[in-house]
Write an enzyme that holds these catalytic residues in place. Structure first.
Site, PDB file in Angstrom:
ATOM      1  N   HIS A  80       0.830  -1.202   0.000  1.00  0.00           N
ATOM      2  CA  HIS A  80       0.000   0.000   0.000  1.00  0.00           C
ATOM      3  C   HIS A  80       0.870   1.259   0.000  1.00  0.00           C
ATOM      4  O   HIS A  80       0.660   2.180  -0.790  1.00  0.00           O
ATOM      5  CB  HIS A  80      -0.940  -0.010   1.205  1.00  0.00           C
ATOM      6  CG  HIS A  80      -1.696   1.273   1.391  1.00  0.00           C
ATOM      7  ND1 HIS A  80      -2.636   1.720   0.487  1.00  0.00           N
ATOM      8  CD2 HIS A  80      -1.647   2.209   2.374  1.00  0.00           C
ATOM      9  CE1 HIS A  80      -3.134   2.874   0.907  1.00  0.00           C
ATOM     10  NE2 HIS A  80      -2.552   3.194   2.053  1.00  0.00           N
ATOM     11  N   ARG A 124       4.327  10.363  -5.472  1.00  0.00           N
ATOM     12  CA  ARG A 124       5.682  10.893  -5.374  1.00  0.00           C
ATOM     13  C   ARG A 124       6.520  10.308  -6.513  1.00  0.00           C
ATOM     14  O   ARG A 124       6.291  10.625  -7.679  1.00  0.00           O
ATOM     15  CB  ARG A 124       6.273  10.599  -3.991  1.00  0.00           C
ATOM     16  CG  ARG A 124       5.605  11.431  -2.886  1.00  0.00           C
ATOM     17  CD  ARG A 124       6.242  11.177  -1.514  1.00  0.00           C
ATOM     18  NE  ARG A 124       6.033   9.806  -1.054  1.00  0.00           N
ATOM     19  CZ  ARG A 124       5.006   9.404  -0.291  1.00  0.00           C
ATOM     20  NH1 ARG A 124       4.106  10.258   0.111  1.00  0.00           N
ATOM     21  NH2 ARG A 124       4.885   8.145   0.079  1.00  0.00           N
ATOM     22  N   GLN A 141      -8.065  14.930   1.720  1.00  0.00           N
ATOM     23  CA  GLN A 141      -6.769  14.519   2.265  1.00  0.00           C
ATOM     24  C   GLN A 141      -5.602  15.192   1.542  1.00  0.00           C
ATOM     25  O   GLN A 141      -4.665  15.694   2.172  1.00  0.00           O
ATOM     26  CB  GLN A 141      -6.650  12.995   2.157  1.00  0.00           C
ATOM     27  CG  GLN A 141      -5.404  12.412   2.827  1.00  0.00           C
ATOM     28  CD  GLN A 141      -5.438  10.882   2.871  1.00  0.00           C
ATOM     29  OE1 GLN A 141      -6.428  10.257   2.506  1.00  0.00           O
ATOM     30  NE2 GLN A 141      -4.352  10.278   3.310  1.00  0.00           N
TER      31      GLN A 141
END
Lengths: 424, 424
Positions: free
Chosen positions: A142, A151, A249
């Site tokens: 994950h 990223r 988020q």
């Protein structure tokens, strides 16, 4: 050590249908009520709930460290307060009472009628009064998937990830039980990077496939729990859906972590399966390289082989299996999580809930969130009704199921099922 | 609205020394005990604690929505369950009983002896059973200082900071009361960027000067509290020291925020000063530019002029005043914090604790942490005993004091004082 109630040869005099999550080897704990009976502690056997309060009143739980108020309770906290030995002895006693070779309860038809309630006549309630809720981030797959998407695919894992069972604090007040609906949350999102944020309903609502463990009272503030001791402080496990608003988020989480993206709801399954009942399913965990720091070293098998599934059911539609994963994929085990959590002297209390973090496996069909399954919206999932999903839609129901199975004995969790209603 | 107990002209028949934090205009709530009396609810007047349980038993609190068990309690949660109107009426009643112009209690010497206890005969206990603890990050000066030190002085504030009252969840189990010692935490730190992390005692232990507010029961899960409504859901405030292990934090906090760097302890002052008592000290807050999103807009004065001080006392040494700040510097006010916290439907409960975040002011002597005061260790603080501090040392005691003052009336919090013991 051998736990009597785990004997795979035991059979119950109570009918247990083939494939049931709840044979005599399970005996999870939960809180239930009926139209006639107010909240109380029960266990599950096949398609029946065993009323432990009434069982106590009838004298079947004598010579155990429990009183009536422990079972005549709206949460499992009072029985958890008795610690590992108390709840183990209780489960062993119940096992004996339900054993086909034992006649005490079996032959007392009047008592059986009072204590054994068909599951369809019961309603499950929140099993635990949660003190603190912590969520870990312990699946390497994950963390790698998220790092790859957001990223750098070549440096997907952050530098601390292989050293620290990364965790953060979540919201206890909004943990709900399977069957309760949630509303799509509103908040700040920033759909256009060049424009200011807007106040709107979340557009990227997601589930997270997790399990959670519930603790007994730990040590005093200032003292640590070692990996050797950790499992003595864990009461049991449940299935856990840690709802996530991905767009909220993304905008809010730097630098202090997720907040409103998570704290609108987290759903748990109603039966707490004891760590004792899961003992036969212990297995090796992933190799940990680099070598962990001393306080994270552990001995023996601390991972558990638990099959996990996620299903999405559109409004009035059929269930679509979208993920098959396994708890054994977790890089950091629960003993390491608890040792890490307390290494600084942080105290845990009976009823604390610790989520595993999203449990993704090595293959794309084992990813534990929509974010990963549909790969940030680039690979929509096809459902059987012809619709597709990048994230979750209003009126979708998300169901997580889980069970361990070995030598013909299946110890399961039932399910956690939650429907999404439109934003208010 | 006018709150009777706030009348600045009131005098009590109980002696209140000049400069006391606890005149008749304050009347905070707390939990106390004595060698003879077990935990119960009290209020403070001058150097006396007023025993509300006994006051209730003697019949002075009739025709209010309280029962004996609300005062015969180990936390303020039962009285907070009665909501704003209930606790406001209670404070007004106590004010009347202590008013020099009222003779009911004043003239009953036998009763006075039972209910009024010299403070030195009492021990204060944790005032609140905290459900969830949230910490905000609402001081622009603090966020700017941290951003300047660790990121880019020219872009010190992160992009979301002026839009979001940034917050995160903390640990409720390790909130302790003034007077309890803490141990220096151990954990993973990475002193050498080129080397792996090590498991050691924290080297950069810090305080954070904060206040916290305590909530009443909010709305149901799924519903939001507006900025207009927010103060009706806030019971009161206390001083708050949110201990921080800076070196643990640096290594662990990406991407999910602080965890072990914070959750080993947070200290609160014992008296909860009601928001009602602080009403006379409301003031304008900082101008907010850019204009906030609609759900964060507010009317009227929602900031509070509260003087704050931090003192460091070395082992057996004298107190050193190291910081003077003020709660009014906060960019985001409590109404905005609570509106933000619930905008996604997150529910709050009576007894939830919400920290302000470190309260730094505009000048270097108003910075609310060692990190900022000694500027990451580059400007050590000189203490009166000749020693200097970059961060906190073992056996240091950190004391936070705070009070509001206007027109000769001072409403104060007392203090939160905590001593640091060596790592275990």
């Amino acid at each position: 050590m051998t736990i009597a109630a785990n004997n795979p040869h035991l059979k119950s005099w109570v009918d247990v249908p083939a494939g049931s999550d709840f044979p005599i080897q399970n005996l999870p704990f939960g809180i239930f009520k009926t139209p006639q009976l107010k909240e109380r502690v029960g266990t599950r056997i096949g398609n029946h709930v065993l009323d432990l309060k009434t069982l106590f009143v009838l004298g079947y739980l004598e010579n155990l460290p429990f009183e009536l108020s422990d079972f005549d309770a709206v949460s499992l906290n009072p029985i958890m307060k008795k610690g590992k030995k108390g709840t183990r002895d209780l489960r062993n006693r119940i096992s004996k009472l339900l054993d086909a070779n034992q006649e005490d309860l079996q032959k007392n038809e009047h008592h059986v009628q009072q204590v054994l309630i068909p599951v369809e006549q019961t309603e499950m309630c929140m099993p635990v009064q949660i003190g603190d809720y912590t969520d870990f981030y312990s699946s390497r797959e994950h963390a790698t998937n998220v790092g790859t998407m957001f990223r750098d695919p070549n440096n997907a894992l952050l530098p601390n990830w292989l050293w620290i069972p990364v965790g953060y604090h979540g919201r206890a007040s909004s943990v709900i039980i399977s069957g309760e609906n949630i509303h799509r949350p509103k908040g700040q999102i920033k759909p256009n990077p060049e424009e200011p944020p807007v106040y709107e309903a979340c557009r990227r609502l997601d589930f997270e496939l997790e399990t959670a463990f519930i603790t007994y009272d730990g040590k005093a503030l200032g003292d640590s729990i070692s990996t050797d001791e950790a499992e003595d402080y864990i009461f049991g496990m449940c299935l856990f859906n840690d709802w996530s608003a991905r767009d909220i988020q993304t905008w809010e989480y730097v630098p202090l972590g997720p907040f409103l993206a998570k704290n609108f709801a987290s759903s748990i399954s109603p039966w707490i399966v004891t760590l004792d009942a899961l003992q036969p399913y212990q297995c090796e965990g992933p190799e940990q390289d680099p070598k962990v720091l001393s306080y994270l070293e552990y001995k023996g098998q601390k991972s558990y082989d638990i099959n996990l599934q996620v299903l999405i059911q559109p409004n009035n539609g059929e269930e679509n299996l979208v993920c098959r994963s396994n708890f054994k994929y977790m890089y950091w085990n629960m003993a390491q999580q608890l040792a890490h959590h307390t290494v600084n002297g942080c105290n845990v209390r009976a009823g604390d809930l610790m989520g595993s973090g999203t449990i993704s496996g090595p293959t794309p069909d084992s990813y534990g969130s929509m974010l990963e399954l549909a790969w940030k919206g680039t690979k929509p999932i096809q459902l059987s009704d012809g619709s597709e999903r990048k994230f979750l839609e209003d009126h979708d129901t998300v169901i997580i199921r889980g069970y361990a199975e070995k030598e013909g004995v299946r110890v399961g969790f039932g399910e956690v099922s939650t429907k999404i209603l439109p934003a208010k």
